[in-house]
Design an enzyme around this catalytic site. Structure first.
Site, short mmCIF file in Angstrom:
data_model
loop_
_atom_site.label_atom_id
_atom_site.label_comp_id
_atom_site.label_asym_id
_atom_site.label_seq_id
_atom_site.Cartn_x
_atom_site.Cartn_y
_atom_site.Cartn_z
N ASP A 105 36.66 11.42 76.00
CA ASP A 105 37.23 10.39 75.11
C ASP A 105 38.63 9.95 75.52
O ASP A 105 39.13 8.94 75.03
CB ASP A 105 37.26 10.90 73.67
CG ASP A 105 35.86 11.02 73.09
OD1 ASP A 105 34.98 10.28 73.56
OD2 ASP A 105 35.66 11.83 72.18
N GLU B 209 30.47 3.03 70.25
CA GLU B 209 29.79 3.63 69.09
C GLU B 209 30.72 3.65 67.87
O GLU B 209 30.26 3.72 66.74
CB GLU B 209 29.33 5.05 69.40
CG GLU B 209 30.48 6.01 69.70
CD GLU B 209 30.06 7.47 69.82
OE1 GLU B 209 28.91 7.81 69.50
OE2 GLU B 209 30.90 8.28 70.26
#
EC number: 2.7.1.90
Lengths: 422, 422
Positions: free
Chosen positions: B143, B246
């Site tokens: 991430d 997402e």
């Protein structure tokens, strides 16, 4: 003066269809006594009808050579089938008009089953309309469902990508299953045949573990049994990796992914087997899960092409040209398997009419008795097709896929209105 | 006698976390005067609590060296955070019991932000419970949201995979858009920050085309504007490639993918941004489309790792050990960017307490003014992180990812019941 050659691409493209293009182009240029110039039609047969003829002499030779490692269809592809030779006469007269205007005597059509039917129709123009054209098919399809050939260029690379990412994602799921995701579902392509789903089983070779369950279009989906198998796998291994074909079918033969809003789970039509399975599993078992749909990525993944597949794609392109030079017409080069171990293959040629209408499914003997895996025979068949790597060149971290300039030849015919393929 | 070292993995794994493991193990073994044996805990801190201590001397040295190119978490990972040092005293007393039983004086915890908090808590055991333990963090996360470091190992490889497959799938879509798919949507990870979505824009470098629209978690989703932009792209290019995070959020801050059954499109909760976007686009525009969700595949794709990322993963592992040898404790190695062009980096070390609670989002200056792309500054930041290839060895067509044997040391403590992390 030798006639010119025209190459075109059709249907869903693959990671290696351009390698076939390069095979055709290079071989045509290698026979100047037999062929004039090598052209390409933009967007397949549509580009012929619309007289969009690309002049490949305007391309940088390095760009053309790079077709060998560039995915997608460099000249544009189409989903368009020619009409009936008798009924849709105007289409064929138009083809003759364009062929004649550019002095084209050879047509190489690179595609799947439907495209072979188109190639066969073009091959009949000589007899039916009196214009001398030699038409030849060049096979491709990731679905591996073309008849008369041991495999189809494009399949091996998609299979290699699928088996690789299943192996990788399985290691990921396995790592944290005690406190995180326990079920992972990968949806792969193959609307009518389970070849790509079967290829996922190659990931098991290393130690016989994931994927634990494969859902084939050939095996009617039994939800109750599937949930039992899934929970058994989770008990045994702690987690379960499922590979599901987009073509998965309900026991009544309808597609699993085309759900109606009135069914018990109240889905709207999403066209995704994986998310639908995920929702059912979540509701029925409460297991934490993740899912993936690779879609076009699996058929474009040139970065992980199978070397065997690249070589075969190139070879069928060359063989198409060599067959013509040898005086053949209306044929498609096919891949013959001469031996399994070591894997040996050669190129043969079969009449177009013999392949145009055949669709080759996964044989029942390739699916294991429980319906969720593959047999040793299937493994022996699949294994050599993913062998070897053939990396594209990279520049600053990304693969180099040069685009062609796409210079159109001047149009010589009146505009022609192609009816929309819908 | 020097104390033993214990390494463990935590959180979502990556394609290169095992390269950090190898960096730690190799460096520990290189300092026999400072460290005794190098152990690994199974499933992160959970394995310490449960006294599941793996004896790495039982492993084939070649398998351990192969960690450098094996994705997933070889020793098992977990999603489990330690409780409060004062309130959940029993947990910490258990850690001391296990550390003591195996004579462990050094703890290396490889994970993201939450795991750095755990490492920091372990580091305080000396002061709080009187057992001398040196605890160090080793960063990882796809991430890229860890604070104090220029990037986090795992991100570069996921970014490289995403940019590559977007480039490849875009060529596929482009090929047949005149008669087939006109919109392709790729969903990527990044629940809270748009780093991975931003990385997709690197695919544009070659000629400034796809992906045309990127949907970031940082930009509230404006459906009307998005549909306008989409249709404009289709008019301009003939097709549109969309990359959606997402973590995409509605204007009210709620997650886009968590749809309620009572909303206008009657979705059930699917947790998929791509299929939901696809359905809306289909209903609103009628354009033919395809979509893909790469999910775990993007973070496990070791077959396409970034060489820079692998080197950095290994380097932070080594630096963790070297810091300890130099007398430091309670720190995390970080990656410093010393220069952009040419890209130069070095390893620094920062206190664990400084990183444990920071979450680093995509800076507003990295998102283009229209909200659908990245700026030149973002491109300059991202580009070097995906540089270079580092292919794993392949055997018979598939990458070789050996599994460790995983031999547990005999247990010396009474069983301990860990409360389920839920």
């Amino acid at each position: 003066m030798p006639k010119n050659a025209l190459y075109a691409q059709s249907g869903g493209v693959t990671a290696v269809i351009n390698a076939s293009a390069w095979g055709v182009i290079e071989a045509v240029r290698g026979h100047p006594a037999h062929f004039g110039t090598c052209y390409a039609a933009r967007n397949g047969i549509l580009g012929v009808l619309e007289e969009e003829i690309l002049d490949l002499d305007e391309e940088d030779p390095l760009t053309l050579a790079a077709l060998r490692h560039t995915p997608g269809g460099a000249f544009g592809s189409c989903r368009f089938d020619l009409g009936d030779l008798k009924r849709d006469r105007a289409q064929y007269e138009r083809l003759v008009e364009v062929f004649h205007a550019h002095d084209i005597g050879y047509f190489f059509y690179n595609g799947g089953g439907g495209s072979m039917d188109t190639a066969h129709k073009v091959a009949r123009i000589g007899d039916e309309l009196g214009y001398p054209i030699t038409a030849v098919g060049v096979p491709k399809t990731i679905d591996n469902d073309l008849g008369m050939t041991d495999t189809s260029p494009g399949f091996g690379s998609a299979a290699k990508f699928i088996a690789t990412v299943v192996r990788e994602a399985s290691l990921d799921v396995e790592s944290a299953h005690t406190t995180s995701t326990r079920v992972f579902i990968l949806e792969v392509m193959g609307r009518h045949a389970g070849w790509l789903a079967a290829a996922a089983a190659l990931a098991q070779e290393y130690d016989g573990r994931p994927p634990m369950l494969i859902l084939f279009p050939e095996t009617p989906f039994d939800l109750g049994d599937f949930l039992t198998q899934l929970q058994m796998a989770v008990r045994t291994h702690g987690y379960c990796v499922v590979v599901a074909s987009e073509g998965l079918k309900n026991p009544d033969g309808s597609l699993f992914s085309v759900a109606q809003s009135h069914d018990i789970y109240a889905y709207t039509q999403l066209g995704g087997v994986a998310p639908r399975l995920a929702e059912i599993i979540r509701q029925e078992t409460g297991l934490k899960l993740h899912w993936s749909v690779v879609d076009y990525i699996q058929r474009a993944a040139r970065h992980l092409a199978s070397r065997v597949d690249v070589q075969q794609a190139y070879a069928v392109g060359r063989s198409a040209v060599e067959g013509v030079v040898a005086g053949e017409h209306s044929f498609m080069p096919v891949i013959r398997r001469d031996s399994d171990r070591p894997y040996r293959w050669s190129i043969d040629r079969v009449p177009l009419e013999a392949v145009a209408s055949i669709e080759r499914g996964l044989p029942p003997a390739f699916i294991s008795p429980d319906g969720y895996g593959i047999t040793a025979a299937c493994r022996d068949y699949l294994r050599p097709l993913i062998e070897g790597e053939d990396y594209p060149p990279f520049d600053r971290g990304l693969p180099c896929y040069p685009r062609i300039r796409g210079v159109l030849r001047p149009q010589r015919c009146a505009p022609f209105r192609v009816e929309s393929p819908g």
